[in-house]
Structures are given as C-alpha cells and as structure tokens.
Design a protein around this motif. Structure first.
Motif, short mmCIF file in Angstrom:
data_model
loop_
_atom_site.label_atom_id
_atom_site.label_comp_id
_atom_site.label_asym_id
_atom_site.label_seq_id
_atom_site.Cartn_x
_atom_site.Cartn_y
_atom_site.Cartn_z
N GLY A 23 0.81 -1.22 0.00
CA GLY A 23 0.00 0.00 0.00
C GLY A 23 0.83 1.26 0.00
N GLY A 24 0.20 2.33 0.43
CA GLY A 24 0.84 3.63 0.41
C GLY A 24 0.43 4.41 -0.83
N LEU A 25 -0.06 5.62 -0.63
CA LEU A 25 -0.51 6.45 -1.74
C LEU A 25 -0.01 7.87 -1.53
N ALA A 26 0.25 8.56 -2.61
CA ALA A 26 0.64 9.97 -2.54
C ALA A 26 0.13 10.70 -3.77
N LEU A 27 -0.39 11.89 -3.57
CA LEU A 27 -0.82 12.75 -4.67
C LEU A 27 -0.14 14.09 -4.50
N TRP A 28 0.67 14.47 -5.48
CA TRP A 28 1.41 15.72 -5.43
C TRP A 28 1.04 16.57 -6.64
N TRP A 29 1.06 17.88 -6.46
CA TRP A 29 0.74 18.75 -7.60
C TRP A 29 1.48 20.08 -7.46
N ARG A 30 1.57 20.77 -8.61
CA ARG A 30 2.26 22.05 -8.65
C ARG A 30 1.25 23.18 -8.49
N ASP A 31 1.81 24.39 -8.34
CA ASP A 31 0.98 25.54 -7.98
C ASP A 31 0.03 25.99 -9.08
N ASN A 32 0.25 25.54 -10.32
CA ASN A 32 -0.61 25.99 -11.42
C ASN A 32 -1.95 25.25 -11.45
N LEU A 33 -2.14 24.30 -10.55
CA LEU A 33 -3.40 23.56 -10.47
C LEU A 33 -4.14 23.91 -9.19
N GLN A 34 -5.44 23.97 -9.29
CA GLN A 34 -6.28 24.12 -8.10
C GLN A 34 -6.85 22.75 -7.77
N VAL A 35 -6.40 22.18 -6.67
CA VAL A 35 -6.76 20.81 -6.31
C VAL A 35 -7.51 20.80 -4.99
N THR A 36 -8.68 20.16 -5.00
CA THR A 36 -9.46 19.97 -3.78
C THR A 36 -9.46 18.49 -3.44
N VAL A 37 -8.76 18.14 -2.38
CA VAL A 37 -8.66 16.73 -1.99
C VAL A 37 -9.86 16.36 -1.13
N ARG A 38 -10.49 15.29 -1.48
CA ARG A 38 -11.64 14.79 -0.74
C ARG A 38 -11.17 13.80 0.34
N PRO A 39 -12.07 13.38 1.22
CA PRO A 39 -11.67 12.39 2.22
C PRO A 39 -11.02 11.17 1.58
N TRP A 40 -9.95 10.66 2.18
CA TRP A 40 -9.24 9.52 1.62
C TRP A 40 -9.12 8.40 2.64
N CYS A 41 -8.67 7.25 2.15
CA CYS A 41 -8.48 6.09 3.03
C CYS A 41 -7.33 5.26 2.49
N GLN A 42 -7.15 4.04 3.01
CA GLN A 42 -6.03 3.22 2.57
C GLN A 42 -6.17 2.74 1.14
N TYR A 43 -7.40 2.87 0.57
CA TYR A 43 -7.62 2.39 -0.79
C TYR A 43 -7.51 3.48 -1.85
N PHE A 44 -7.66 4.73 -1.49
CA PHE A 44 -7.66 5.75 -2.54
C PHE A 44 -7.37 7.14 -1.99
N ILE A 45 -6.89 8.00 -2.90
CA ILE A 45 -6.88 9.45 -2.72
C ILE A 45 -7.68 10.02 -3.89
N ASP A 46 -8.69 10.79 -3.57
CA ASP A 46 -9.63 11.30 -4.58
C ASP A 46 -9.58 12.83 -4.56
N ALA A 47 -9.52 13.44 -5.75
CA ALA A 47 -9.38 14.89 -5.81
C ALA A 47 -10.10 15.48 -7.00
N GLU A 48 -10.63 16.69 -6.80
CA GLU A 48 -11.20 17.48 -7.89
C GLU A 48 -10.13 18.47 -8.35
N ILE A 49 -9.91 18.54 -9.66
CA ILE A 49 -8.83 19.35 -10.22
C ILE A 49 -9.41 20.40 -11.16
N GLN A 50 -9.01 21.65 -10.96
CA GLN A 50 -9.43 22.74 -11.84
C GLN A 50 -8.19 23.38 -12.46
#
Length: 321
Positions: A23-50
């Motif tokens: 397991g283990g998850l990571a979501l990284w992004w740069r400043d040119n994106l607007q990212v809203t991370v939703r609740p996460w768990c051991q199975y997923f990281i879910d995000a809305e990206i603008q």
C-alpha cells in the motif's frame, strides 16, 4: 515522503502511509493547479482538479491485496462513482487482473475474482485505457519457474474524461528497483504538433555548475575566444563562443548519461521479454544493477536538476497538508 516531494519539485501534496511493505498512496501537484482533496483512506486518494477553466477528477487507487477482502476494493470504487458525474481518471494498482492473459506464471487466477473486477469497472462507467510497452506491471523478481508477472496496474477513465482529453496514452516504464512498472499517462485535448524550426534555443542548466569540469570548460572557451581587442563586439564574440562550447559540452557530458539510461531501459525491457521465454532472469538482474549504478552517477551530476536547493528549503517548511 515530504522530502521526496520537494526533491521532485512539487510544493503541495497528501499521502497515505503504507502498511508494512504494502500500500501507500501519494498525490502531489504544482501551484498551477487548483486541487481539492476529498476524504481519503487506505484504498484511494480522490481529488477534484481545476485548471484552464476545466474541472475533472483524479483518483489514485490501491486495491486490497488479500483475495478474501478484495470485494472492499470494488465497493470503494462504486462509492467513488456515486459522488458526482465529473470527467474521471482512475489510476493505480488494483491488485487484480482483468483476464487470464494478464498473468505469466503461477497458478491459474480465479475467474470469479477477475469477473468481479470487470463488472465493477463496467458498473462505474470506467474503461481501461490500454498501454504501450512491457505487458506486465508487477514482477515477483524470482527466477525460473518461480517467476510470476501480472498486469495489476492500469489507467481507466469515464466517457466524460475521454471527451475532455481525446488524445490519451498510457506507457509502461520498466524500473530497476521496484517490483512494479511506472505508468506514464499523457492526456491532451489534441495531438501535439511542432511548428518550431531552426536551431534550438540556448538554455543554461544550473546543474552544470555542479560538475567538476564546468569552470575549466568556461575558462578555456573564454580564453580561446580572446584576440586582444576589448570592444563590445569582442565581448559578444566571446559570449557566442562560450555558448557554443557550453551546448556541446552539455550534450557530451550530460547527454551521454541520458542516452545510457535510455539504452539500458530499452535493453531491460527486451531482457524481461526474453526471460518470459527462457525462464532465466540473470540478464535482467545484471541490467538492473547497471541502471542502479548509472542512476547514482546521474544523481551526483544533476542533483535532480538543482532541486537539491529546493530540498534544503523544503526541510524548513512545516506545512504539508
């Protein structure tokens, strides 16, 4: 994890710790994106990206490794699907194959387990995006008859994402360290076309100054262009000479590293394909060792294209989430 994020040039991110070696998850992004991370768990990281006036959704997924609990993975994907109807890209290690042909070696996979996975994707409107490169994404790194390889990692999307990005490609990149390949996903609104012609624009690399021969190369080029005159035209002539020598030096010293890595990666993929037939993995292990050595040299030369300075700054930054 935060040190690695800064080292690779990302300033924002979230992470889910692994459990032991799984397991283990990571979501990284740069400043040119607007990212809203939703609740996460051991199975997923879910995000809305603008970005650029568009909104889509990205999910990094890790499937339950235990077969008897695999249903939790499919329940999680169905839960995610029910949240909205945004264009959706769902990528990760699902820990399950779709078809028997997705596996090399080992026991026959359970038809019902694979069927549950296929049904889940269909119920959620997710379609496998295919791939180019080596067919199997996980390798147990054992030799001979004990070697098992399976396509466990894949990229999927719904119709909305495919309509937003008609030109999508997934490439499997064979790595020498991990037992999984890396997935490189390119999503574009249209196929790129190059209109640039003529000589390539000069670009100075900050990483050059890390090399022991850099100052000698610059000094030698500058002195070679000297003709005794001191006018502005002479200065420009010297700068042109140094620029040309820098470009040539950069290609020879730094470019050779890139070419060696590219060549070895191609050889590694070919060797893995041959090992499927011969059952011998000695050649694979030898090339993996060569890649490890050259990556160590690359790190010394490049320091991740001078992001070592970012790393030093990142150690003083306590804000992560």
């Amino acid at each position: 994890m935060q040190r690695l994020m800064w080292r690779l040039g990302f300033r924002n991110g979230v992470a889910v710790d692994c459990e032991g070696l799984s397991g283990g998850l990571a979501l990284w992004w740069r400043d040119n994106l607007q990212v809203t991370v939703r609740p996460w768990c051991q199975y997923f990281i879910d995000a809305e990206i603008q970005f650029e006036g568009k909104t889509c959704r990205f999910t990094g997924f890790y499937g339950e490794p235990r077969t008897e609990l695999r249903k939790k993975s499919w329940d999680a994907i169905r839960f995610l699907r029910a949240q909205d109807n945004l264009p959706w890209l769902c990528v990760g290690d699902f820990n399950e194959a779709m078809f028997q042909s997705d596996q090399f070696g080992g026991n026959t996979r359970s038809f019902n387990q694979m069927e549950d996975f296929r049904v889940c994707l269909a119920d959620c409107g997710l379609v496998d995006l295919g791939y180019t490169g080596y067919p199997y994404t996980w390798d147990n790194k054992r030799d001979g008859e004990d070697n098992i390889q399976v396509m466990l990692d894949r990229a999927t999307c719904n119709d909305g994402f495919a309509e937003m990005f008609p030109d999508i490609s997934v490439e499997h990149i064979v790595t020498e360290e991990s037992d999984h390949v890396a997935l490189v996903i390119r999503a574009m609104e249209m196929a790129p076309c190059s209109t640039h012609k003529g000589p390539r624009q000069f670009k100075w690399e900050e990483a050059w100054v890390k090399h022991l021969e850099y100052e000698y190369m610059v000094t030698t080029a500058w002195q070679a262009a000297s003709n005794g005159d001191r006018g502005i035209a002479t200065v420009w002539a010297k700068l042109e000479k140094v620029t040309r020598d820098m470009q040539q030096w950069g290609r020879n010293v730094f470019g050779s590293i890139r070419k060696q890595i590219s060549k070895l990666k191609s050889q590694l993929e070919d060797a893995k394909r041959r090992s499927l037939v011969t059952g011998c993995s000695l050649e694979v292990r030898d090339i993996e060792g060569q890649l490890r050595d050259i990556f160590e040299k690359e790190e010394i030369l490049y320091k991740q294209r001078s992001r070592v300075d970012w790393l030093a700054a990142g150690d003083q930054n306590t804000k992560y989430f």
